[in-house]
Design a protein around this motif. Structure first.
Motif, PDB file in Angstrom:
ATOM      1  N   ARG A   1      -2.830  10.774   0.166  1.00 45.77           N
ATOM      2  CA  ARG A   1      -3.050  10.577  -1.277  1.00 45.77           C
ATOM      3  C   ARG A   1      -4.344   9.787  -1.525  1.00 45.77           C
ATOM      4  NH1 ARG A   1       1.639   7.600  -4.172  1.00 45.77           N
ATOM      5  NH2 ARG A   1       0.105   6.064  -4.833  1.00 45.77           N
ATOM      6  N   SER A   2      -4.548   8.771  -0.677  1.00 45.17           N
ATOM      7  CA  SER A   2      -5.766   7.951  -0.806  1.00 45.17           C
ATOM      8  C   SER A   2      -7.005   8.816  -0.650  1.00 45.17           C
ATOM      9  CB  SER A   2      -5.790   6.852   0.252  1.00 45.17           C
ATOM     10  OG  SER A   2      -4.722   5.986   0.055  1.00 45.17           O
TER      11      SER A   2
ATOM     12  N   GLU B   1      -7.586  10.957  -3.654  1.00 44.92           N
ATOM     13  CA  GLU B   1      -8.113  10.145  -4.739  1.00 44.92           C
ATOM     14  C   GLU B   1      -9.593   9.848  -4.512  1.00 44.92           C
ATOM     15  OE1 GLU B   1      -3.888   7.931  -5.769  1.00 44.92           O
ATOM     16  OE2 GLU B   1      -5.519   6.807  -4.798  1.00 44.92           O
TER      17      GLU B   1
ATOM     18  N   TYR C   1       0.839  -1.206   0.000  1.00 49.02           N
ATOM     19  CA  TYR C   1       0.000   0.000   0.000  1.00 49.02           C
ATOM     20  C   TYR C   1       0.872   1.253   0.000  1.00 49.02           C
ATOM     21  CZ  TYR C   1      -3.162   3.587   1.879  1.00 49.02           C
ATOM     22  OH  TYR C   1      -3.872   4.736   2.076  1.00 49.02           O
TER      23      TYR C   1
ATOM     24  N   GLY D   1       2.230   2.024  -3.173  1.00 43.34           N
ATOM     25  CA  GLY D   1       1.228   2.429  -4.158  1.00 43.34           C
ATOM     26  C   GLY D   1       0.707   1.259  -4.983  1.00 43.34           C
TER      27      GLY D   1
ATOM     28  N   GLU E   1      -1.168  -1.137  -3.724  1.00 45.04           N
ATOM     29  CA  GLU E   1      -2.501  -1.504  -3.237  1.00 45.04           C
ATOM     30  C   GLU E   1      -3.295  -0.206  -3.135  1.00 45.04           C
ATOM     31  OE1 GLU E   1      -3.806  -4.388  -2.556  1.00 45.04           O
ATOM     32  OE2 GLU E   1      -2.109  -5.774  -2.290  1.00 45.04           O
ATOM     33  N   ALA E   2      -4.578  -0.265  -3.443  1.00 49.76           N
ATOM     34  CA  ALA E   2      -5.415   0.930  -3.420  1.00 49.76           C
ATOM     35  C   ALA E   2      -5.787   1.307  -1.998  1.00 49.76           C
ATOM     36  CB  ALA E   2      -6.685   0.700  -4.238  1.00 49.76           C
TER      37      ALA E   2
ATOM     38  N   ARG F   1       0.793   8.438   2.243  1.00 46.74           N
ATOM     39  CA  ARG F   1      -0.019   7.529   1.418  1.00 46.74           C
ATOM     40  C   ARG F   1      -1.505   7.704   1.741  1.00 46.74           C
ATOM     41  NH1 ARG F   1      -2.350   5.510  -1.906  1.00 46.74           N
ATOM     42  NH2 ARG F   1      -2.287   3.413  -2.799  1.00 46.74           N
TER      43      ARG F   1
END
Lengths: 479, 374
Positions: free
Chosen positions: B366-367, B370, A105, A108, A110-111, B363
């Motif tokens: 960013r998620s 998105e 994850y 990048g 894994e969503a 991260r």
């Protein structure tokens, strides 16, 4: 579907408060020792009552922490043996997969982060860090708390090594809590479930999705309340009480195992502080011994001199004349002039010369040295000539004193009390015949006049020179 | 430079005081002279006048105690003394003398006389007197210990001298009263070196102070004493001359004993502690090199030294103290390894954790972006 779900019961929350308190107190009182030279450490140590107080506080919270560990062991046992909960905290292969998922994850690939159960792999990492850390701290703490017992069984080096472990592990734990615990529990999402006991459904969905799913599907574990579990509790609780008692006894031993050091340190040296060495010359007033002059034994080898070429110079250079002559004539004695000297000298007879008698007694402010004294003696014995080749002084024939000259003169002032008109104590010293009442011719020491005067302190006191003349006169038969 | 200026000023001060005294004497002479005109000539009241009598040998008087007070003034010794170069009138110190004949001497014994006359020193030597005001000798004197040292006990009176620092003269001076301690010092590693002409080693005053000498049994002194030792023993250049390590103080405070003592000294200097300072293990005045078999810290003697405070200590116990060594592969391998373990484990673990949470937070952000964008 509820808004929130129960996550921690009261027992869990109390354990957390105990851990939180003990850990913080231990971290503060420990780190100020690790960094004891830092300004902040000094201030904190001072605030807490000094380094020894800090160490006592540290040990008190160490004891509390160990008691909390015993309680935790009992709680684990209760879950396992009474409630028969499935394993929740032990790492499983699912945790490894979840951790790998997390890494993908981050990369990048894994969503979304992994879906996890009741305890996430991050929480399990923290729990085992705590277990490992507590173990290291308790073992190394024991070695440090009991260095004498340690060095009986192990090389002494284990004690300083334990200090390195204790100190290093502490720093690791504190930094891990600051980074890992802070981020996961307070920054990422402010998680209050450890205090309220509940977690919102929304937070559950984010952090414990699998557990939420199980709860809502009704497949999650619920503590049993049936008779069988009650029976198990009846066996477990007395048993764990016994085990806890043994463990608490162990903690008591841990804390009281040895008296490492005596309470007061002995003086490093036993020595007399004041032990004077027998010397002189250290004080302003030096003790000196009285010089005794050895008579006229050297007179035969001393060259003869006369007043004007030798003797006068002796009295001047020895500064006799500072007191006896020049501006002063202490005691009526003048040693600056020949006529003055004759008053204290009996030409031809040094032993009857007051000057010699006095000098040989010593203890005069100025004392002639042996050689000078011998010179003066020789000069007197030769007749106390004024100049070499001269004649002995006239007026003092043979040097012997008589009543008319000088005794009646010496005693003239006595007459004011002991006179013919008013003879105090029946004594008249103005006439020769009357004076003989207190004189034993030939024996000064049997003569009351001499004895009273020699004793000193009489209202009309003769000078020492006069007294010597008086003595000489009586000894000569008081002519 | 500053010391020199002080010295010069002191000289001037003496001259000023001397002139003052002479002027006062002159006034005295003039007034009394006119009052008693029939007296031939009033005595000129200067040192020459005093020496008229007191330069003569053998002058003395017996005090009520039976002790003999020497009244002769040794002119040569005085001229060789620190006061020699200055024309100091006798009465500058002998303030009780107002003329001749003198008032009868009213002192019971020599010590009373010394203590009385000693008061005069402070008239010129204010700084030294101020510094000495609260020293251990003054305190003893105040409680009635008449033997306690005053100025002239160390410096002498008429032949006053200034003992030179780092010379045997200093130790000998103190040793006149502290004879037993002097003997111990004489046999110590410092005392023996001093006797051979070494001028690096400490004498009494280097550790105890000079005029402000304190009581060594006070906690303040005890707690501060390691820093006195460190004054020399941390000086690498000096220690290298004798092959002695210069990290002994640092290694001392790295351990419980030294850490505690330094903290006590900084935070509660008057408090007693049961932790040892240098002299508790190494010895005080009889201090020896740890290589000397007589030393308390010689390897065969050290257990006994530990046992003075740790009575139950056994044979391994002394090695719990690393003997002033910094852990290394050669000395205290286990301690050295433990140190390295955490030097590696802490950065790796914390770095890993930090890396993870930082990356995770980026991260997650960013998620969320998105997700918000849909």
């Amino acid at each position: 579907m509820a808004d929130r779900y129960r996550r921690f019961n009261l027992s869990d929350r109390l354990e957390h408060v105990a851990q939180l308190t003990a850990f913080t107190a231990l971290a503060v009182t420990g780190l100020v020792q690790r960094y004891s030279e830092a300004w902040l450490s000094r201030r904190l140590i001072d605030l807490l009552g000094g380094i020894e107080a800090v160490r006592i506080i540290h040990r008190i919270f160490a004891t509390i922490l160990m008691v909390a560990v015993v309680y935790h062991l009992g709680a684990i046992g209760y879950r396992k043996f009474v409630q028969r909960r499935p394993r929740e905290m032990l790492p499983t292969s699912a945790d490894i997969r979840a951790a790998a998922h997390s890494m993908r994850y981050l990369a990048g690939r894994e969503a979304a982060p992994p879906l996890q159960g009741r305890f996430t792999w991050e929480e399990k990492v923290e729990y085992f860090a705590l277990v490992w850390g507590t173990f290291v701290m308790i073992v190394s703490g024991f070695l440090l708390w009991n260095p004498i017992a340690t060095s009986r069984l192990l090389p002494g080096q284990f004690v300083p090594a334990a200090k390195v472990f204790h100190s290093g592990e502490a720093l690791l734990a504190v930094l891990a809590v600051i980074v890992w615990h802070m981020y996961h529990v307070h920054i990422r999402r402010f998680n209050t479930s450890m205090f309220t006991g509940y977690m919102s459904r929304r937070d559950m969905a984010h952090e414990h999705a699998l557990e939420l799913e199980a709860i809502e599907a009704g497949t999650a574990f619920t503590p049993p309340t049936d008779d069988a579990s009650r029976r198990r509790a009846k066996i477990y609780l007395p048993a764990i009480t016994g085990v806890a008692a043994i463990l608490l006894g162990g903690i008591y031993l841990f804390v009281t195992f040895e008296n490492t050091a005596i309470a007061t340190i002995d003086p490093p040296e036993q020595v007399a502080i004041y032990a004077p060495v027998e010397t002189t010359g250290t004080t302003g007033a030096t003790v000196v011994t009285t010089t005794t002059l050895p008579g006229a034994t050297t007179s035969t080898t001393t060259p003869l001199g006369a007043w004007e070429d030798t003797i006068e110079a002796i009295f001047r250079t020895q500064r006799c004349t500072d007191c006896h002559g020049n501006t002063m004539a202490l005691g009526g004695v003048d040693l600056a002039t020949y006529a003055g000297v004759l008053a204290v000298v009996t030409p031809g007879d040094p032993d009857r010369s007051p000057l010699i008698v006095l000098q040989e007694k010593g203890a005069h402010p100025t004392v002639l040295d042996d050689g000078q004294l011998a010179q003066v003696r020789a000069w007197i014995a030769a007749g106390a000539l004024e100049a070499l080749g001269g004649t002995p002084p006239t007026g003092v024939p043979g040097g012997a004193p008589g009543w008319e000259d000088p005794i009646s003169g010496l005693l003239a002032s006595c007459g004011s009390c002991h006179g013919a008109a008013n003879p105090a104590a029946g004594l008249d010293l103005t006439s020769y015949e009357a004076a003989l009442a207190v004189i034993t011719p030939g024996d000064p020491d049997a003569s009351r006049l001499y004895v009273v005067q020699a004793a000193g302190g009489h209202p009309g006191q003769l000078s020492e020179a006069d007294l010597a003349v008086l003595r000489e006169w009586i000894a000569a038969g008081a002519p | 430079m500053k010391a020199q200026r002080t010295h010069v000023w002191r000289g001037w001060r003496l001259v000023v005081l001397g002139c003052g005294a002479a002027a006062a004497a002159l006034v005295l002479v003039v007034t009394t002279g006119s009052a008693s005109a029939q007296e031939e000539q009033a005595p000129q009241f200067d040192s020459e006048y005093c020496l008229g009598c007191h330069a003569n040998p053998g002058m003395q008087t017996t005090l009520p105690s039976g002790e003999v007070l020497d009244l002769t003034f040794d002119v040569a010794a005085h001229e060789a003394s620190v006061h020699g170069p200055y024309d100091i009138p006798c009465v500058l110190c002998h303030t009780d003398v107002t003329g001749f004949p003198h008032e009868p001497l009213d002192v019971a014994d020599l010590r009373v006389w010394t203590l009385e006359r000693n008061q005069s020193c402070a008239n010129c030597h204010e700084d030294e007197a101020e510094s000495a005001r609260d020293n251990v000798h003054a305190a003893a004197l105040a409680t009635g210990v008449r033997e306690a040292a005053v100025c002239t006990d160390c410096h002498d009176a008429h032949n006053a001298r200034k003992p030179v620092a780092h010379t045997p003269e200093v130790a000998e001076t103190c040793g006149e009263c502290h004879g037993e301690i002097y003997q111990l010092y004489e046999g110590s590693v410092h005392g023996e070196a001093l006797a051979t002409g070494n001028r690096d080693v400490p004498t009494c005053t280097d550790c105890h102070g000079v005029h402000d000498v304190g009581g060594p049994s006070q906690s303040e002194f005890h707690l501060f004493s390691p820093q006195i030792c460190a004054g020399c023993h941390q000086d690498k250049e000096l220690m290298d001359r004798y092959g002695v390590r210069a990290d002994t103080f640092d290694t001392y405070i790295a351990d419980f004993h030294g850490e505690t003592v330094v903290l006590f000294e900084a935070l509660a200097p008057g408090q007693e502690t049961n932790k040892p300072v240098c002299i508790d293990c190494h010895g005080v005045h009889n201090i020896q090199s740890a290589d000397n078999p007589d030393s308390q810290t010689f390897k065969d003697n050290i257990l006994g030294t530990c046992q003075r405070c740790h009575p139950d200590a056994s044979i391994n116990f002394p090695s719990a103290w690393l003997g002033h060594y910094t852990p290394s592969a050669d000395n205290a391998l286990l301690v050295w390894l433990a140190g390295w373990f955490y030097k590696i484990v802490i950065p790796v673990t914390i770095g890993g954790m930090l890396g993870y949470v930082v990356l995770l937070s980026f991260r997650s952000r960013r998620s969320r972006k998105e997700a918000a964008r849909g």
